[in-house]
Write a protein that holds these residues in place. Structure first.
Motif, PDB file in Angstrom:
ATOM      1  N   ALA A  14       0.811  -1.223   0.000  1.00 55.11           N
ATOM      2  CA  ALA A  14       0.000   0.000   0.000  1.00 55.11           C
ATOM      3  C   ALA A  14       0.845   1.273   0.000  1.00 55.11           C
ATOM      4  CB  ALA A  14      -0.927  -0.005   1.213  1.00 55.11           C
ATOM      5  N   MET A  15       2.140   1.159   0.266  1.00 54.70           N
ATOM      6  CA  MET A  15       3.007   2.345   0.336  1.00 54.70           C
ATOM      7  C   MET A  15       3.179   3.005  -1.026  1.00 54.70           C
ATOM      8  SD  MET A  15       6.169   1.161   2.766  1.00 54.70           S
ATOM      9  CE  MET A  15       5.942   0.750   4.497  1.00 54.70           C
ATOM     10  N   GLY A  16       3.398   4.308  -1.012  1.00 52.28           N
ATOM     11  CA  GLY A  16       3.830   4.989  -2.216  1.00 52.28           C
ATOM     12  C   GLY A  16       5.232   4.537  -2.585  1.00 52.28           C
ATOM     13  N   GLU A  17       5.649   4.797  -3.824  1.00 50.04           N
ATOM     14  CA  GLU A  17       6.944   4.289  -4.281  1.00 50.04           C
ATOM     15  C   GLU A  17       8.106   4.849  -3.461  1.00 50.04           C
ATOM     16  OE1 GLU A  17       9.771   3.871  -8.262  1.00 50.04           O
ATOM     17  OE2 GLU A  17       7.816   4.831  -8.420  1.00 50.04           O
ATOM     18  N   ALA A  18       8.091   6.105  -3.132  1.00 51.04           N
ATOM     19  CA  ALA A  18       9.199   6.705  -2.384  1.00 51.04           C
ATOM     20  C   ALA A  18       9.336   6.067  -1.007  1.00 51.04           C
ATOM     21  CB  ALA A  18       8.991   8.211  -2.251  1.00 51.04           C
ATOM     22  N   ALA A  19       8.213   5.878  -0.316  1.00 53.13           N
ATOM     23  CA  ALA A  19       8.241   5.267   1.018  1.00 53.13           C
ATOM     24  C   ALA A  19       8.688   3.814   0.935  1.00 53.13           C
ATOM     25  CB  ALA A  19       6.862   5.362   1.674  1.00 53.13           C
ATOM     26  N   PHE A  20       8.181   3.115  -0.073  1.00 52.76           N
ATOM     27  CA  PHE A  20       8.570   1.710  -0.235  1.00 52.76           C
ATOM     28  C   PHE A  20      10.061   1.589  -0.529  1.00 52.76           C
ATOM     29  CE2 PHE A  20       9.406  -1.950  -3.002  1.00 52.76           C
ATOM     30  CZ  PHE A  20       9.027  -2.983  -2.144  1.00 52.76           C
ATOM     31  N   THR A  47      11.331   1.405  -8.421  1.00 54.85           N
ATOM     32  CA  THR A  47      10.777   0.053  -8.310  1.00 54.85           C
ATOM     33  C   THR A  47       9.555  -0.083  -9.204  1.00 54.85           C
ATOM     34  OG1 THR A  47       9.573   0.793  -6.331  1.00 54.85           O
ATOM     35  CG2 THR A  47      11.602  -0.473  -5.974  1.00 54.85           C
ATOM     36  N   GLY A  48       9.324  -1.301  -9.646  1.00 51.46           N
ATOM     37  CA  GLY A  48       8.164  -1.591 -10.492  1.00 51.46           C
ATOM     38  C   GLY A  48       6.967  -2.005  -9.651  1.00 51.46           C
ATOM     39  N   PRO A  49       5.923  -2.526 -10.289  1.00 58.02           N
ATOM     40  CA  PRO A  49       4.712  -2.943  -9.572  1.00 58.02           C
ATOM     41  C   PRO A  49       5.009  -4.037  -8.548  1.00 58.02           C
ATOM     42  CG  PRO A  49       4.317  -2.849 -11.937  1.00 58.02           C
ATOM     43  CD  PRO A  49       5.792  -2.708 -11.742  1.00 58.02           C
ATOM     44  N   ARG A  50       4.285  -4.015  -7.443  1.00 54.71           N
ATOM     45  CA  ARG A  50       4.433  -5.017  -6.383  1.00 54.71           C
ATOM     46  C   ARG A  50       3.261  -5.984  -6.403  1.00 54.71           C
ATOM     47  NH1 ARG A  50       4.432  -0.262  -2.574  1.00 54.71           N
ATOM     48  NH2 ARG A  50       5.200   0.998  -4.303  1.00 54.71           N
ATOM     49  N   ALA A  51       3.529  -7.226  -6.067  1.00 54.09           N
ATOM     50  CA  ALA A  51       2.467  -8.237  -5.985  1.00 54.09           C
ATOM     51  C   ALA A  51       2.697  -9.103  -4.758  1.00 54.09           C
ATOM     52  CB  ALA A  51       2.442  -9.096  -7.246  1.00 54.09           C
ATOM     53  N   ILE A  52       1.634  -9.634  -4.200  1.00 52.19           N
ATOM     54  CA  ILE A  52       1.711 -10.466  -2.999  1.00 52.19           C
ATOM     55  C   ILE A  52       1.317 -11.894  -3.366  1.00 52.19           C
ATOM     56  CG2 ILE A  52       0.773 -10.892  -0.697  1.00 52.19           C
ATOM     57  CD1 ILE A  52       0.270  -7.919  -0.420  1.00 52.19           C
TER      58      ILE A  52
END
Length: 211
Positions: free
Chosen positions: A46-52, A70-75
């Motif tokens: 759920a984080m924005g890219e900068a925070a992540f 970073t690219g898209p994240r998936a769980i």
């Protein structure tokens, strides 16, 4: 990443699971596998890219420097599992269809490739003898060959996962002492490495010929 990966895979064992940076074709590009709790995974997604990116760099202790992009994240849920049966008449399961293993040592693809090599050998041997290559009796040889080997590797990885995630003082001391001893006994260390790379064990002919 700010720092090039130099074609080296790196992994840190955190409290809730390992974090791996896996080198890709570009010198500053890595694939990331971050094993953690479902709650923490949801927070990270759920984080924005900068925070992540900041959280990722900190968790990896800046071994790759700052995370630039970073690219898209998936769980994906992680669970060890193995099919009760690898085969039926005219059907054989290989790879992730037959077993799932924790990715901490990158063994999933290796086990799948070995499944395919063993199945191919069983099928070719049956064909040379004029047997029905899809017969249950033929495919069962493949199942007996691989199921035990895969199960052993799966349980070994579960053991490593427990040892590296457990923060109990006694377990941590025993783990560190054991790893020091293991590292010092070169023949044992190299034998384990060879098995992990598919260079030792009950190998099909194609693996023995090439290695």
């Amino acid at each position: 990443t700010e720092i090039p990966h130099q074609e080296v895979a790196r992994q840190r064992f955190l409290r809730h699971g390992p974090l791996a940076f896996l080198p890709m074709a570009e010198a500053n590009q890595c694939g990331i596998v971050w094993s953690t709790t479902p709650e923490h995974a949801a927070e990270l997604k759920a984080m924005g890219e900068a925070a992540f990116n900041k959280n990722l760099a900190e968790a990896f202790e800046y071994q790759a420097g700052d995370i630039i992009k970073t690219g898209p994240r998936a769980i994906f849920p992680l669970a060890r599992a193995q099919a009760d049966e690898y085969c039926r008449p005219r059907l054989a399961l290989v790879g992730d269809a037959a077993h799932r293993i924790h990715p901490l040592a990158g063994q999933g693809a290796n086990l799948g490739l070995m499944d395919v090599a063993c199945l191919a050998e069983v099928v070719l041997q049956a064909k040379e003898k004029g047997r029905d290559i899809g017969a249950f009796s033929v495919l069962r040889k493949y199942e007996r060959w691989r199921k035990g080997e895969n199960g052993t590797m799966m349980m070994t990885m579960e053991g490593f996962k427990y040892l590296f995630e457990n923060k109990t003082a006694v377990v941590s001391w025993l783990r560190n002492a054991g790893m020091d001893v293991f590292d010092s006994i070169k023949p044992v260390k190299y034998e384990v490495m060879k098995r992990a790379m598919g260079l030792a064990g009950d190998l099909p002919d194609i693996a023995r010929r090439h290695f």
